[in-house]
Scaffold this active site. Structure first.
Site, short mmCIF file in Angstrom:
data_model
loop_
_atom_site.label_atom_id
_atom_site.label_comp_id
_atom_site.label_asym_id
_atom_site.label_seq_id
_atom_site.Cartn_x
_atom_site.Cartn_y
_atom_site.Cartn_z
N ASP A 10 34.35 -62.97 -83.25
CA ASP A 10 34.75 -62.58 -84.34
C ASP A 10 36.34 -62.74 -84.46
O ASP A 10 37.08 -63.42 -85.54
CB ASP A 10 34.75 -61.23 -84.58
CG ASP A 10 35.33 -60.37 -83.90
OD1 ASP A 10 34.69 -60.37 -82.66
OD2 ASP A 10 36.16 -59.53 -83.95
N THR A 64 39.70 -55.75 -76.06
CA THR A 64 40.30 -56.64 -76.97
C THR A 64 41.54 -56.23 -77.45
O THR A 64 41.74 -55.05 -77.48
CB THR A 64 39.31 -57.17 -78.06
OG1 THR A 64 38.44 -57.89 -77.58
CG2 THR A 64 40.10 -58.05 -79.21
N THR A 85 38.19 -55.17 -83.82
CA THR A 85 37.61 -55.34 -82.29
C THR A 85 36.01 -54.94 -82.59
O THR A 85 35.99 -53.97 -83.31
CB THR A 85 38.43 -54.54 -81.47
OG1 THR A 85 37.86 -54.36 -80.20
CG2 THR A 85 38.82 -53.16 -81.93
N GLY A 86 35.18 -54.97 -81.48
CA GLY A 86 34.02 -54.51 -81.64
C GLY A 86 33.13 -55.51 -81.44
O GLY A 86 33.35 -56.82 -80.78
N LYS A 87 31.84 -55.38 -82.04
CA LYS A 87 30.71 -56.45 -81.57
C LYS A 87 30.71 -57.45 -82.70
O LYS A 87 30.84 -57.54 -83.85
CB LYS A 87 29.35 -55.83 -82.08
CG LYS A 87 28.85 -54.68 -80.86
CD LYS A 87 27.84 -54.05 -81.38
CE LYS A 87 27.58 -52.90 -80.15
NZ LYS A 87 26.53 -51.96 -80.54
N GLY A 88 31.40 -58.73 -82.03
CA GLY A 88 31.78 -59.90 -82.90
C GLY A 88 30.81 -60.31 -83.75
O GLY A 88 31.02 -60.51 -85.08
#
Ligand code: ASP
Length: 738
Positions: A639, A608, A658-661
């Site tokens: 997210d 992302t 950024t990361g696990k929404g």
């Protein structure tokens, strides 16, 4: 005909019998404004509601326009004959003449009125207070907070007309807002009250049963007058003396005689409080105190706080905010004496407080100070390294203030320097966070690093040329969307159906406007469509078909899906499907099974993108764009387009995540960083570190800049593709920790 007559009869029976019963049931739960609307629904509703006296004991006109006329017409109605409360707080168009008219009619006497709230009714003068109070001889509570024109004459009217007062709020107020011409400074407009010793003396002489008194910002009051009130009004339970600097221990010691006192606010706002340990030791005699605010009482030290700990064993809240003279010693005393009651202790800015307490000692103390998972390293003084610890908030910067005093009618204007802004523009971008192995092959690493570097230079050049932060973040994210190496725009990963569903959002911190899109399958630059939603629609968020239609309306560049569906992404989807996993950026992410160890030469690593910037005039903006997760369900929204989770910016700071929404949404990560800065006064880096530490390990990364030009790039994954540059020449492009 007969059928029609029968229906009419049934209708009438329903209205006569059912409506009153329904109204009886619902009316206790109705806000008064709703009840008023229902009155006009039918004569039956009207009759049923009007007959319920409880509903008309309160007249709520707060913030309403034409409040004066409404008040007059309401009082002419029989149903308001038993009014107990009139609320005109911030009401508009209410003036002296309205109360004078009511008084002149002679007919209206609000004998049962107990509480009159005139807060911030700026067009009321002493005359209006005289007329208003003459209507309600049995008033028990009066609030005249922030009415600038009032003088002692008002208090004269009050004591003459209302003999039963037990609760009097005559405080001034403080407004603050960011000024446009120098966006990093706050203008504080302080409105003080003109009530002087004479007024307070009248209170002391007439209201010996007073239970609540608020004299916040009544700056004309002197020690002598305060002493008299404290001596005479010995039943006081609540005393608010916020932002008063003229009193000394001579008066403060008298507070100690108030045996019923439970609430005491002595906040010295801007460090001007004269209270010392002697005064505080006397106050410690108030054994019933549950709330004590000592913020900015800068002369206080451990001695006074220890006395409070020993004397006030029912304390539930204690604020020591900004007191430099307190140390760990007073906390130990509090933990010994107040452990059963204390639930909130604010030691923000108390730089003398150093130690780490073991979790168990705070559990015993039952006290929530400020809690977040700490590192696994042992800290000095930590009793048991196996239990989580609580860190005391400390070291926050105290504000430096410059004051211009002046203005008429008791107004004081103070210019308070907020965050200094010596640092100029700054920019930070990310290309996704995740479990990025150090062995990531150069052919996968280098093109991304090169793109980040190029985009960083592009953004920095635009900022140098004076472009706004908003334009710059859009420009940079567009560039990243056009690069197939990142998971956004052209490089977007595929859903389990093999389609692309891109999402993006943008926020302008200067005015908090924002725009977001999701479910896009043909738009080349989702970030620009998000900006168009922000600029061209009354909405914030458009999704799927509606968003696509809007894109066509606006004539933005669109392509068919084949433009986005790259060979690499087809391969990524195939791998993810074989492994039965939903995958986040650089990490394999499985909703049902534990996360698998990353595979070093996994071909699925992509990220992302996001960018935050602060421009030369302190304007902040944030933008984020993504294709989401590999093998995500069609229709899943993460997210990235959620304002407050993936993107946020205001006048203080801008954040892109950024990361696990799912985790990021749950923890409202972007907004939380700003909130921690705002409410805890922490610098950007600390605020970001703290928020990231509170999200499950391996699930989040963020870039953020503040109005002061600070930059931070924090993550709890093994790495994050990231880059930043500042006006003073610092620049950095990296993946893993240094
Ligand atoms: N946060 C994005 C999502 O959950 C993925 C990412 O940041 O890589 O959709």
């Amino acid at each position: 005909m007969a059928a029609a007559a029968a229906a009419a009869a049934a209708d009438e029976a329903w209205c006569r019998e059912t409506v009153p019963r329904v109204m009886e049931l619902v009316s206790p739960r109705l806000p008064q404004r709703d009840a008023c609307v229902l009155l006009s629904v039918s004569p039956w509703c009207h009759r049923a509601l009007a007959a319920n006296p409880k509903l008309w004991e309160v007249l709520d006109l707060h913030e309403m326009k034409k409040a004066g006329e409404r008040l007059i017409s309401a009082l002419s109605l029989a149903r308001y004959r038993h009014l107990k409360v009139v609320n005109l707080e911030f009401a508009q168009d209410i003036e002296d003449r309205h109360f004078l008219r009511l008084k002149e009619t002679g007919a209206i006497l609000l004998e049962e009125l107990e509480f009159l709230n005139l807060n911030a009714c700026q067009k009321i003068s002493d005359t209006g207070i005289g007329a208003a109070t003459s209507l309600c001889p049995n008033l028990r509570a009066l609030s005249i907070y922030w009415i600038v024109g009032l003088t002692d004459a008002s208090i004269e009217h009050v004591v003459k007309n209302c003999k039963q007062i037990i609760d009097l709020n005559m405080s001034g107020c403080k407004l603050y807002f960011l000024v446009a011409f120098y966006p990093t400074d706050w203008i504080y407009i302080t409105c003080t009250q003109n009530i002087s010793d004479r007024g307070i003396q009248l209170v002391a002489d007439n209201y010996q049963g007073l239970q609540k008194l608020d004299i916040t910002r009544c700056i004309k009051l002197t020690d002598d007058a305060l002493q008299k009130v404290l001596e005479k009004c010995s039943a006081l339970e609540s005393l608010n003396m916020y932002a008063l600097s003229s009193f000394t221990d001579k008066a403060y010691t008298k507070i100690g005689y108030l045996g019923n006192l439970t609430f005491l606010d002595l906040c010295g706002a801007q460090g001007s409080q004269n209270l010392t340990d002697d005064g505080l030791s006397s106050i410690s005699r108030c054994g019933s105190l549950t709330y004590l605010n000592l913020s900015w009482c800068v002369r206080v030290t451990d001695v006074g706080v220890v006395a409070i700990a020993q004397g006030c064993r029912s304390l539930e809240l204690l604020s020591l905010f900004g007191i430099l003279g307190v140390t760990d010693a007073c906390l130990e005393a509090l933990s010994k004496s107040c452990s059963n009651s204390l639930t909130t202790l604010d030691v923000n800015g108390c730089t003398g407080i150093k130690i780490w307490f073991s979790y168990s000692s705070f559990l015993q103390m039952n006290c929530l100070i400020d809690e977040y998972p700490c590192s696994t390293e042992e800290e000095p003084g930590r009793a048991d390294p196996t239990v989580p610890t609580i860190e005391l908030l400390q070291g926050a910067q105290l504000e430096t203030t410059a004051q211009h005093t002046g203005g008429a009618g008791g107004w004081t204007i103070e210019l308070v320097a907020g965050a200094d802004r010596p640092m100029g523009w700054a920019i930070a971008l990310h290309g996704g966070a995740g479990d990025i192995p150090r062995t990531l092959p150069p052919e996968r690493r280098e093109p991304r690093l090169a793109t980040l570097r190029r985009c960083l230079d592009l953004g920095a050049a635009a900022l140098r040329a004076g472009r706004s932060a908003l334009d710059v973040v859009e420009l940079v994210v567009r560039e990243l969307e056009d690069c197939p190496h990142f998971n956004a725009g052209k490089g977007s990963v595929l859903t389990s159906d093999g389609t692309v569903e891109m999402e993006a959002s943008v926020m302008d911190g200067t005015d908090m406007r924002c725009g977001a899109v999701s479910g896009l399958s043909t738009v080349v630059n989702p970030i620009s469509l998000a900006r168009l939603v922000m600029d061209k629609t009354p909405h914030i968020y458009l999704a799927f078909d509606g968003a696509e239609a809007f894109a066509r309306d606006q004539g933005v560049e669109i392509r068919d899906q084949s433009h986005f569906i790259t060979e690499e992404n087809i391969e990524r989807l195939r791998n993810a499907k074989e492994a039965n996993r939903v995958q986040i950026d650089y990490t394999q992410y499985n909703y049902t099974q534990p996360i698998q160890a990353p595979n070093d030469d996994d071909n699925s690593r992509t990220g992302t993108v996001g960018c935050v910037a602060v421009d030369a005039s302190g304007g902040l903006a944030s933008a984020t764009s993504t294709g989401g997760l590999v093998n995500k369900m069609a229709g899943r929204v993460g997210d990235t387009p959620v304002i407050g989770a993936g993107t946020y910016a205001n006048a203080l700071c801008a954040v892109s995540t950024t990361g696990k929404g799912e985790d990021i949404i749950r923890h409202t990560v972007a907004r939380d960083v700003v909130a921690v800065m705002e409410h805890r006064g922490l610098p950007l880096e600390e605020a970001a570190a703290r928020v990231v530490a509170g999200v499950p390990r391996g699930s989040v990364g963020l870039v953020a800049v503040s109005a002061a030009g600070e930059v931070t790039m924090a993550y709890n994954t093994t790495g994050m593709f990231r880059a930043c540059a500042t006006e003073d020449g610092h620049s950095e492009v990296a993946i893993w920790p240094a």
